[in-house]
Design a protein around this motif. Structure first.
Motif, PDB file in Angstrom:
ATOM      1  N   ARG A  98      -4.989   8.495   8.759  1.00  0.00           N
ATOM      2  CA  ARG A  98      -4.761   8.001   7.404  1.00  0.00           C
ATOM      3  C   ARG A  98      -3.614   8.788   6.755  1.00  0.00           C
ATOM      4  O   ARG A  98      -3.828   9.757   6.035  1.00  0.00           O
ATOM      5  CB  ARG A  98      -6.048   8.067   6.583  1.00  0.00           C
ATOM      6  N   GLY A 147      -3.894  -4.524   0.381  1.00  0.00           N
ATOM      7  CA  GLY A 147      -3.168  -3.344  -0.018  1.00  0.00           C
ATOM      8  C   GLY A 147      -4.047  -2.320  -0.743  1.00  0.00           C
ATOM      9  O   GLY A 147      -5.240  -2.304  -0.635  1.00  0.00           O
ATOM     10  N   CYS A 206      -4.089   0.503  10.450  1.00  0.00           N
ATOM     11  CA  CYS A 206      -4.250  -0.492   9.382  1.00  0.00           C
ATOM     12  C   CYS A 206      -4.026  -1.908   9.903  1.00  0.00           C
ATOM     13  O   CYS A 206      -3.076  -2.172  10.644  1.00  0.00           O
ATOM     14  CB  CYS A 206      -3.258  -0.208   8.261  1.00  0.00           C
ATOM     15  N   LEU A 242      -0.103   3.994   1.443  1.00  0.00           N
ATOM     16  CA  LEU A 242      -0.325   4.682   2.727  1.00  0.00           C
ATOM     17  C   LEU A 242       0.161   3.803   3.881  1.00  0.00           C
ATOM     18  O   LEU A 242       0.449   2.625   3.706  1.00  0.00           O
ATOM     19  CB  LEU A 242      -1.799   5.010   2.904  1.00  0.00           C
ATOM     20  N   ARG A 243       0.200   4.418   5.044  1.00  0.00           N
ATOM     21  CA  ARG A 243       0.545   3.663   6.245  1.00  0.00           C
ATOM     22  C   ARG A 243      -0.396   4.095   7.375  1.00  0.00           C
ATOM     23  O   ARG A 243       0.029   4.653   8.387  1.00  0.00           O
ATOM     24  CB  ARG A 243       2.010   3.905   6.656  1.00  0.00           C
ATOM     25  N   CYS A 244      -1.680   3.886   7.154  1.00  0.00           N
ATOM     26  CA  CYS A 244      -2.664   4.305   8.172  1.00  0.00           C
ATOM     27  C   CYS A 244      -2.309   3.663   9.507  1.00  0.00           C
ATOM     28  O   CYS A 244      -1.979   2.475   9.567  1.00  0.00           O
ATOM     29  CB  CYS A 244      -4.062   3.885   7.766  1.00  0.00           C
ATOM     30  N   PHE A 261      -2.937  -4.200   8.321  1.00  0.00           N
ATOM     31  CA  PHE A 261      -1.712  -4.753   7.738  1.00  0.00           C
ATOM     32  C   PHE A 261      -0.473  -3.957   8.153  1.00  0.00           C
ATOM     33  O   PHE A 261       0.531  -3.935   7.462  1.00  0.00           O
ATOM     34  CB  PHE A 261      -1.832  -4.761   6.204  1.00  0.00           C
ATOM     35  N   ASN A 319      -8.142   3.446  -1.466  1.00  0.00           N
ATOM     36  CA  ASN A 319      -7.951   4.643  -0.644  1.00  0.00           C
ATOM     37  C   ASN A 319      -8.044   5.920  -1.501  1.00  0.00           C
ATOM     38  O   ASN A 319      -7.899   7.022  -0.999  1.00  0.00           O
ATOM     39  CB  ASN A 319      -6.619   4.590   0.129  1.00  0.00           C
ATOM     40  N   HIS A 351       2.304  -5.202   5.374  1.00  0.00           N
ATOM     41  CA  HIS A 351       2.506  -4.758   3.989  1.00  0.00           C
ATOM     42  C   HIS A 351       3.794  -5.375   3.445  1.00  0.00           C
ATOM     43  O   HIS A 351       4.793  -5.470   4.152  1.00  0.00           O
ATOM     44  CB  HIS A 351       2.677  -3.237   3.949  1.00  0.00           C
ATOM     45  N   CYS A 397       0.846  -1.189   0.000  1.00  0.00           N
ATOM     46  CA  CYS A 397       0.000   0.000   0.000  1.00  0.00           C
ATOM     47  C   CYS A 397       0.884   1.242   0.000  1.00  0.00           C
ATOM     48  O   CYS A 397       1.989   1.216   0.534  1.00  0.00           O
ATOM     49  CB  CYS A 397      -0.898   0.005   1.235  1.00  0.00           C
TER      50      CYS A 397
HETATM   51  S1  SF4 Z   1      -5.863   1.004   5.844  1.00  0.00           S
HETATM   52 FE1  SF4 Z   1      -5.932   0.673   3.638  1.00  0.00          FE
HETATM   53  S2  SF4 Z   1      -5.098   2.535   2.801  1.00  0.00           S
HETATM   54 FE2  SF4 Z   1      -4.501   2.520   4.922  1.00  0.00          FE
HETATM   55  S3  SF4 Z   1      -2.482   1.556   4.933  1.00  0.00           S
HETATM   56 FE3  SF4 Z   1      -3.979  -0.035   5.267  1.00  0.00          FE
HETATM   57  S4  SF4 Z   1      -4.360  -0.868   3.251  1.00  0.00           S
HETATM   58 FE4  SF4 Z   1      -3.414   1.110   2.962  1.00  0.00          FE
END
Ligand code: SF4
Length: 759
Positions: free
Chosen positions: A238, A172, A126, A121-123, A128, A204, A138, A119
């Motif tokens: 986010r 992702g 998340c 992003l690195r929310c 993952f 996203n 990720h 991904c």
């Molecule tokens: S929540 Fe979604 S957009 Fe945010 S890091 Fe995880 S996979 Fe990516």
């Protein structure tokens, strides 16, 4: 020993949040907020005596507190079947190997491709992010096309029985692998030919370009966009790897998509909103509801329209019947409080009148409205909230009509037909089970009864049920007729002797189906827990209490041998349903006693004539409309100007006097920064009731004038001077409207002492 003791405990799981304690009751699939004392003693319920509880919890709570907690649990247990200790004794797999094979050979409908595990992003939250045990982190895995191709081929080979297939893209962030997605779409479109494909994507929305928008629009993709709310809320979690918020990028991208196809934007996007601290249910209920609501309005998203029941066809026909065009009518049904609050706020903020069909909804709206007003909505006028019931036309079904209907439907004449209508979805689909269970008991001894189950079945829920029933003895006595059209539905009603609504509330489908049956003199059995007053028990129908269908996996297996995932869905959604014993009791009564059917049917019809008479309902609408007119000088103005249009010079004083009821003609008006901004962008497009309304340039002219002239009458005079005489005539009725619109939208503000601000 210990195991035996465990089996005596309620079958529950407990959890706490910062502010509250909750119990998840497995048997009824409900989450219940409980007091701390209930939370602490509930594990001992049914295991130790109350005296022992006093001793065990005495250091924490008083005897009174424990007694009260105990009584609460006991009452919930006996009244609603909550906190019972029904534990599954064994779990059996419901299908044999052959049926499973068939299922996976021919009936695979959907495919989800995880096209990347990476991904951009690195929310922070998340799943993952690598901080959750049992979840992958990720990583740079990307799907290759040949893998996707084989998966799509598999779907093609194994979906022979499906009338459509669905392909979803997930990550992702799936758009990191956009090339692959495009290849997949091309390939799938090619090999599936005319079989419809529903495409979905969770994204996203940070990596959008025109080409991607085109692909989405052309292939009718349904998108789930992750967006947590306004910038401040969204950017808190986010973020990208450098901890920078992603909001601005998404907003820009969504605008791009919107510009490309407003229709697509409006219909194909859903937002997934994660509420994270400091926002939770508590503070969401007031201030943030408003923030969120405003925010989503800005994004032109209807955040409320699909909560509950939205079928307003009877309102439309009633309005038509009355020959009047009512300005704004909104019907809302609010099944869940959290949604209700969003819904209510959004509806309240946009409409002059709210109409609901049930008293409890009315109360709920009022409560939320007052709460909102107190907190932040001061200055807004209150909409009128009314409960206006449905209007239903009675129609006598004599025996000739019944015969005709049965002939047309190829149904035998000499049997008792019980009609049941259920909308099949994962929430209310299970409503059918208590009825089927009751019917199984009754049908053992009676050959001459037929149960017809109709209703909408979007999810193909009935296929499994049909297969099962057809293979059992019961099959001959149950007819499944899902998704029938309107005329067939009315024929079915005409052909039936008894109507049953097995849902846990009479308001399924807004109570209309129940009313329609009553209006045709058909006795009804339904749950009525909501003061609808439709059913006077024993006189105009039978009311069934809610009950709990005890969950036994064995019973589910025997009764509802659906496909495995459906059984699972059933287990998940199994909640409080109506009482099986009572259904049996009332059904038997009505089946056996023809004259009782007639008496109850006649009384039901009488009730509908008195309380749901369409003409009277229309009167209620008219009344509301005239109140609204009186209260709104704006509407008054429009009407009176129209009436007086023939007189050549009557309009100016009229206009001034009408508008002055709200803003005095000498009231100073100032353009606000919002107005200024609008004037600069020249972009006057708003959405009203889902219709795109482009406001005429007059808005911009008004705002422009408000920069230099200072009061209402001057603006009006100048506008009139600006236009040529022909135009003026058409323009005048709208001037006031548009001035008021500017004020309402906060583009101009009148001086403090004007009535609109005091309001
Ligand atoms: S929540 Fe979604 S957009 Fe945010 S890091 Fe995880 S996979 Fe990516």
């Amino acid at each position: 020993g210990e195991r035996e003791r465990d089996l005596r405990r309620p079958f529950i799981h407990k959890f706490q949040t910062e502010n509250h304690s909750y119990v998840y009751d497995v048997n009824t699939d409900r989450i219940i907020q409980v007091t701390p004392v209930v939370y602490d003693i509930i594990d001992d319920f049914g295991v130790i005596s109350i005296q022992e509880m006093f001793e065990k919890h005495g250091s924490q709570y008083t005897v009174e507190e424990i007694s009260e907690g105990f009584q609460t649990i006991q009452a919930a247990n006996s009244d609603e079947g909550l906190f019972s200790n029904n534990h599954p004794s064994e779990i059996l797999y419901p299908l044999d190997e052959q049926s499973l094979r068939n299922l996976y050979d021919e009936d695979v409908r959907s495919l989800c491709l995880g096209v990347t595990e990476q991904c951009n992003l690195r929310c922070t939250y998340c799943s993952f992010s690598g901080t959750y045990e049992f979840q992958r982190a990720h990583n740079s895995t990307f799907m290759e096309f040949d893998v996707a191709q084989r998966a799509i081929d598999f779907l093609k080979q194994h979906s022979i029985l499906c009338d459509y297939v669905s392909i979803s893209f997930y990550g992702g962030e799936p758009l990191l692998n956009a090339t692959l997605i495009k290849e997949c779409v091309e390939y799938a479109n090619g090999i599936f030919g005319r079989k419809p494909i529903k495409y979905n994507m969770t994204t996203n929305a940070t990596l959008i370009n025109d080409e991607i928008c085109r692909m989405w629009i052309d292939n009718d993709f349904h998108l789930l966009v992750s967006l947590d709310g306004p910038k401040e809320m969204h950017d808190r979690y986010r973020v990208n790897g450098a901890d920078r918020g992603s909001f601005d990028k998404i907003a820009l991208n969504l605008k791009r998509l919107h510009d490309m196809s407003p229709d697509y934007y409006r219909t194909n996007i859903r937002f997934s909103v994660v509420l994270s601290p400091p926002y939770d249910f508590e503070n969401l209920s007031v201030k943030n509801v408003m923030e969120l609501s405003y925010f989503f309005q800005e994004f032109q998203v209807d955040i409320w329209h699909d909560f509950g029941y939205t079928n307003a066809s009877d309102l439309v026909s009633l309005r038509h019947l009355s020959g009047q065009n009512y300005p704004i009518t909104v019907k809302v049904e609010l099944p869940f409080l959290s949604n209700a609050q969003l819904t209510t706020y959004s509806v309240l903020s946009e409409n002059d009148a709210l109409i609901c069909s049930r008293p409890s909804t009315h109360k709920l709206i009022e409560t939320v409205h007052n709460q909102l007003r107190k907190s932040a909505m001061q200055g807004r006028t209150s909409p009128q909230i009314r409960t206006i019931p449905h209007g239903v036309k009675p129609e006598q079904i004599d025996s000739d009509k019944k015969q005709d209907a049965r002939y047309l439907l190829s149904l035998p004449e000499e049997i008792t037909i019980i009609l049941c209508s259920v909308d099949f979805n994962l929430n209310s689909g299970t409503d059918i089970f208590p009825l089927i269970r009751a019917f199984q008991t009754i049908a053992k001894n009676k050959e001459d009864i037929l149960l017809i189950v109709s209703g909408s079945d979007e999810y193909g829920f009935l296929d499994g049920a049909r297969k099962f029933l057809e293979s059992s003895v019961l099959g001959r006595q149950v007819l499944f007729l899902p998704n029938v059209g309107e005329s067939a539905r009315l024929l079915l009603l005409a052909a039936s002797d008894i109507f049953i609504s097995p849902s846990d509330t009479v308001y399924t489908d807004n109570g209309l189906q129940v009313l329609e049956a009553m209006a045709r003199g058909i006795p009804v059995i339904a749950t009525d827990d909501d003061e609808s007053g439709y059913i006077d028990h024993g006189r105009t129908g039978f009311k069934v209490k809610k009950g709990c269908l005890p969950l036994s996996y064995q019973a589910l297996r025997n009764c509802f041998a659906f496909t495995p995932h459906r059984v699972q869905a059933l287990i998940v959604s199994q909640g409080i349903v109506i009482n099986v014993q009572q259904i049996i009791e009332f059904l038997v009564l009505l089946i056996e006693d023809v004259s009782l059917r007639q008496t109850i049917g006649a009384a039901a019809m009488q009730y509908v004539c008195e309380h749901h008479n369409p003409t009277k309902i229309v009167e209620k609408y008219k009344h509301l409309w005239s109140n609204l007119r009186q209260e709104s000088s704006l509407i008054q103005l429009q009407t009176s100007v129209t009436e007086n249009q023939t007189s050549d010079d009557g309009w100016l004083p009229l206009l001034l006097s009408s508008i002055s009821q709200t803003v005095h003609e000498n009231t100073p008006l100032y353009i606000t920064p919002e107005g200024q901004a609008l004037l600069e962008t020249q972009d006057v497009v708003i959405y009203e009731e889902m219709e795109e309304v482009i406001f005429p340039p007059i808005i911009l002219t008004i705002l422009d004038l408000a920069r230099s002239v200072t009061c209402l009458s001057e603006i009006i005079q100048s506008l009139i001077q600006l236009s040529n005489p022909e135009e003026t005539k058409n323009l005048v009725p709208n001037i006031a409207y548009h001035i008021m619109w500017c004020i309402k939208q906060g583009l101009m503000i009148p001086h403090k002492s004007s009535p609109i601000v005091e309001n």
